[in-house]
Enzyme design. Structure first.
Site, PDB file in Angstrom:
ATOM      1  N   ASP A 168      -8.395  25.379 -53.188  1.00 37.52           N
ATOM      2  CA  ASP A 168      -8.451  26.842 -53.096  1.00 37.52           C
ATOM      3  C   ASP A 168      -7.800  27.345 -51.801  1.00 37.52           C
ATOM      4  OD1 ASP A 168      -9.469  28.221 -55.285  1.00 37.52           O
ATOM      5  OD2 ASP A 168     -11.552  27.675 -54.826  1.00 37.52           O
ATOM      6  N   LYS A 211      -9.829  27.620 -66.010  1.00 33.13           N
ATOM      7  CA  LYS A 211      -9.271  26.585 -65.137  1.00 33.13           C
ATOM      8  C   LYS A 211      -9.216  25.243 -65.873  1.00 33.13           C
ATOM      9  CE  LYS A 211     -10.689  29.164 -61.117  1.00 33.13           C
ATOM     10  NZ  LYS A 211     -11.667  29.438 -60.083  1.00 33.13           N
ATOM     11  N   GLN A 221     -16.831  26.989 -57.635  1.00 40.18           N
ATOM     12  CA  GLN A 221     -16.689  28.351 -58.163  1.00 40.18           C
ATOM     13  C   GLN A 221     -17.617  29.314 -57.419  1.00 40.18           C
ATOM     14  OE1 GLN A 221     -14.392  29.389 -60.557  1.00 40.18           O
ATOM     15  NE2 GLN A 221     -15.101  31.407 -59.939  1.00 40.18           N
TER      16      GLN A 221
END
Ligand code: NAD
Length: 282
Positions: free
Chosen positions: A119, A52, A96
């Site tokens: 997200d 990422k 995460q």
């Protein structure tokens, strides 16, 4: 001939488009910024986080890295999220997963401001998707819509079957296909006569989490097959939920594993980071 949908190429194109947009935003005085939080040092999570960060670097997004110890308490993590929620110079926040067992994942994800939830997991964004309002969309299903559109595959009016009903893939996938005017069926572990349902599909999305489960007898001749699964087989090679070798000859189009859906997830995360700038101005 079967069209093999090239997710690597499509994701590269999306990243290049985003790079231009980020450069333009910089000229206007906005530096797109993503905060990435990793709790502990799970090796798989470190690989995802690094990928990422690399994507951010390529596109020109500033990434702020918070690698905090495994023992961090839930309260401390929530305080960090509050701080990032309040910072004007942070556009996106990503935690995460998975988190260590002593931290309530749902509580943490719900704490991220819906305007920074790149997200697309916050209930407010899931609700917005459900009723057709603007908001962040979960990256993997959003990437699949891009794969279909950019491969010239029409969704409107098509019989779409999604196998899997997870909050991250199956459910948002079904809602996105519906938004594109597909006729959508969701199949899952309790579905009776799965093959009878999947064989109706013009567009079949497999998000089952079972290696090579979808064999040719699940698929209609000429269908488009999208394989979300990622597994390592007995030879440590990547494979999907679809038995590619038997299914591909029957399809009009199919995504391979690797190189299909996988590369799209990060591209769409980057897309959401850029999108956050305009969402925060609304
Ligand atoms: P999950 O385990 O949360 O959900 C699997 C779903 O499949 C469940 O809803 C279940 O009802 C259904 N299912 C299980 N067995 C079934 C059966 N025999 N018949 C019909 N339905 C059945 O998984 P997930 O998070 O949705 O992920 C699905 C797959 O996609 C996994 O392989 C995962 O690794 C992969 N994945 C890939 C990406 C990517 O970026 N490519 C992102 C997320 C997930």
């Amino acid at each position: 001939m079967t069209q093999v949908i090239d997710g690597k190429q499509i994701s590269a194109r999306i990243k290049d488009e985003l790079k231009e947009k980020v450069a333009w935003l910089k000229e206007q005085g906005t530096e797109v910024t993503l905060a990435v939080i990793q709790v502990g040092k799970d090796p798989a999570s470190s690989v995802y986080v690094n990928n990422k960060k690399k994507a951010c670097e390529y596109i020109g997004i500033r990434s702020l890295s918070y690698e905090i110890p495994e023992e961090t308490s839930e309260k401390e993590l929530l305080e960090l999220i509050d701080e990032l929620n309040n910072r004007q110079d942070v556009n996106g926040i990503l935690v995460q997963l998975p988190l260590p067992g002593h931290i309530d994942e749902e509580k943490v994800l719900d704490r991220i401001s819906p305007l920074k939830d790149v997200d697309g997991f916050h209930p407010q964004n899931v609700g917005a998707l459900c009723i057709g309002k603007s908001g962040f969309v979960s990256c993997t299903p959003a990437g699949i819509i891009q794969l279909l559109k950019r491969s010239g595959i029409e969704i409107a009016g098509k019989e779409c079957v999604v196998i899997g009903r997870s909050n991250i893939v199956g459910k948002p996938m079904a809602l996105l296909l519906l938004r594109e005017n597909g006729t959508v069926t969701i199949a899952h572990s309790r579905t009776k006569d799965l093959k009878e349902i999947t064989r109706r599909a013009d567009i079949l999305v497999a998000a089952v989490g079972r290696p090579k489960m979808i064999t040719a007898d699940y698929v209609k001749e000429g269908a488009v097959v999208i394989d979300v699964g990622i597994h390592r087989n007995e030879n440590n090679k990547l494979c999907g939920d679809v038995d590619y070798d038997s299914v591909a000859p029957k399809c009009s189009a199919i995504t391979p594993v690797p190189g299909g859906v996988g590369p799209m997830t990060i591209a769409m995360l980057m897309h959401n980071c850029v999108e956050s700038v305009s969402l925060q101005k609304m």
